[in-house]
Scaffold this motif. Sequence first.
Motif, PDB file in Angstrom:
ATOM      1  N   GLU A   1      -7.542   7.909   0.088  1.00  0.00           N
ATOM      2  CA  GLU A   1      -8.315   7.823  -1.147  1.00  0.00           C
ATOM      3  C   GLU A   1      -8.361   6.396  -1.689  1.00  0.00           C
ATOM      4  OE1 GLU A   1      -7.343   9.146  -5.612  1.00  0.00           O
ATOM      5  OE2 GLU A   1      -7.499  10.832  -4.208  1.00  0.00           O
ATOM      6  N   ARG A   2      -7.216   5.719  -1.660  1.00  0.00           N
ATOM      7  CA  ARG A   2      -7.144   4.367  -2.234  1.00  0.00           C
ATOM      8  C   ARG A   2      -7.640   3.281  -1.303  1.00  0.00           C
ATOM      9  NH1 ARG A   2      -2.542   2.421  -5.717  1.00  0.00           N
ATOM     10  NH2 ARG A   2      -4.275   1.327  -6.606  1.00  0.00           N
ATOM     11  N   TYR A   3      -7.413   3.451  -0.001  1.00  0.00           N
ATOM     12  CA  TYR A   3      -7.681   2.353   0.927  1.00  0.00           C
ATOM     13  C   TYR A   3      -8.700   2.687   2.006  1.00  0.00           C
ATOM     14  CZ  TYR A   3      -3.578   0.671  -1.461  1.00  0.00           C
ATOM     15  OH  TYR A   3      -2.697   0.296  -2.426  1.00  0.00           O
ATOM     16  N   GLY A   4      -9.172   3.922   2.025  1.00  0.00           N
ATOM     17  CA  GLY A   4     -10.279   4.273   2.882  1.00  0.00           C
ATOM     18  C   GLY A   4      -9.951   4.748   4.272  1.00  0.00           C
ATOM     19  N   LYS A   5      -8.713   4.600   4.746  1.00  0.00           N
ATOM     20  CA  LYS A   5      -8.394   5.112   6.056  1.00  0.00           C
ATOM     21  C   LYS A   5      -6.958   5.587   6.111  1.00  0.00           C
ATOM     22  CE  LYS A   5      -9.467   0.603   7.881  1.00  0.00           C
ATOM     23  NZ  LYS A   5      -9.353  -0.320   8.933  1.00  0.00           N
ATOM     24  N   TRP A   6      -6.779   6.545   6.947  1.00  0.00           N
ATOM     25  CA  TRP A   6      -5.431   7.053   7.221  1.00  0.00           C
ATOM     26  C   TRP A   6      -5.541   7.917   8.444  1.00  0.00           C
ATOM     27  CZ3 TRP A   6      -0.444   6.654   6.726  1.00  0.00           C
ATOM     28  CH2 TRP A   6       0.358   7.725   7.086  1.00  0.00           C
TER      29      TRP A   6
ATOM     30  N   MET B   1       0.834  -1.207   0.000  1.00  0.00           N
ATOM     31  CA  MET B   1       0.000   0.000   0.000  1.00  0.00           C
ATOM     32  C   MET B   1       0.866   1.253   0.000  1.00  0.00           C
ATOM     33  SD  MET B   1      -2.888  -1.347   2.722  1.00  0.00           S
ATOM     34  CE  MET B   1      -3.553   0.238   3.102  1.00  0.00           C
ATOM     35  N   MET B   2       1.888   1.259   0.849  1.00  0.00           N
ATOM     36  CA  MET B   2       2.767   2.422   0.915  1.00  0.00           C
ATOM     37  C   MET B   2       3.529   2.592  -0.400  1.00  0.00           C
ATOM     38  SD  MET B   2       3.712   5.024   2.586  1.00  0.00           S
ATOM     39  CE  MET B   2       3.258   4.799   4.282  1.00  0.00           C
ATOM     40  N   GLY B   3       3.992   1.495  -0.974  1.00  0.00           N
ATOM     41  CA  GLY B   3       4.682   1.572  -2.264  1.00  0.00           C
ATOM     42  C   GLY B   3       3.799   2.155  -3.343  1.00  0.00           C
ATOM     43  N   ASP B   4       2.532   1.730  -3.389  1.00  0.00           N
ATOM     44  CA  ASP B   4       1.583   2.274  -4.362  1.00  0.00           C
ATOM     45  C   ASP B   4       1.393   3.777  -4.157  1.00  0.00           C
ATOM     46  OD1 ASP B   4       1.231  -0.232  -5.463  1.00  0.00           O
ATOM     47  OD2 ASP B   4      -0.684  -0.611  -4.450  1.00  0.00           O
ATOM     48  N   ALA B   5       1.272   4.189  -2.898  1.00  0.00           N
ATOM     49  CA  ALA B   5       1.090   5.614  -2.596  1.00  0.00           C
ATOM     50  C   ALA B   5       2.309   6.415  -3.036  1.00  0.00           C
ATOM     51  CB  ALA B   5       0.822   5.819  -1.106  1.00  0.00           C
ATOM     52  N   LEU B   6       3.496   5.895  -2.771  1.00  0.00           N
ATOM     53  CA  LEU B   6       4.715   6.605  -3.159  1.00  0.00           C
ATOM     54  C   LEU B   6       4.863   6.669  -4.675  1.00  0.00           C
ATOM     55  CD1 LEU B   6       7.210   5.271  -0.470  1.00  0.00           C
ATOM     56  CD2 LEU B   6       6.124   7.532  -0.570  1.00  0.00           C
TER      57      LEU B   6
ATOM     58  N   LYS C   1       0.309  14.489   1.864  1.00  0.00           N
ATOM     59  CA  LYS C   1      -0.013  13.970   0.528  1.00  0.00           C
ATOM     60  C   LYS C   1      -0.058  12.448   0.539  1.00  0.00           C
ATOM     61  CE  LYS C   1       1.534  17.442  -2.764  1.00  0.00           C
ATOM     62  NZ  LYS C   1       2.468  17.726  -3.874  1.00  0.00           N
ATOM     63  N   ILE C   2       0.927  11.827   1.176  1.00  0.00           N
ATOM     64  CA  ILE C   2       0.945  10.360   1.253  1.00  0.00           C
ATOM     65  C   ILE C   2      -0.305   9.874   1.978  1.00  0.00           C
ATOM     66  CG2 ILE C   2       2.137   8.357   2.230  1.00  0.00           C
ATOM     67  CD1 ILE C   2       4.776   9.959   1.790  1.00  0.00           C
TER      68      ILE C   2
END
Length: 117
Positions: free
Chosen positions: A109-114, A80-85, A102-103
């Motif tokens: 946006e992609r995974y629903g939580k942060w 997930m982090m690699g995709d975001a980067l 931004k990350i």
Amino acid sequence: YSYVKEATGESISAEAENCLFTKTQYAGVEAHMAMIRFMRYLTEKYFERFEMHDESQFWETNDEAICRKRFGEYDRIMDMMGDALDQLELDPDESPESVADKIGGILKERYGKWEKG
């Protein structure tokens, strides 16, 4: 520890001098379990006192299924982090806080939580 002292000018507490750390996540689950088994053998044969903290819980449980599940969770997080980067567009003058935001936005946006720590 002498490297830390040379690099930072700081000394390490006597308690910390008796501690070691290793990261096996990137070696994979099989290497991790082999290292735990090896440390278990050494502990039983040579150590009077030994303490280990194992995020996969394999040291504590000796349960391969639990260990594999934990490794799968960490692999998913890293993916997930690699995709975001990969999606990150940076401005050279951007602050570290802005980059982190931004990350976080991409992850949300992609995974629903942060959530910020």
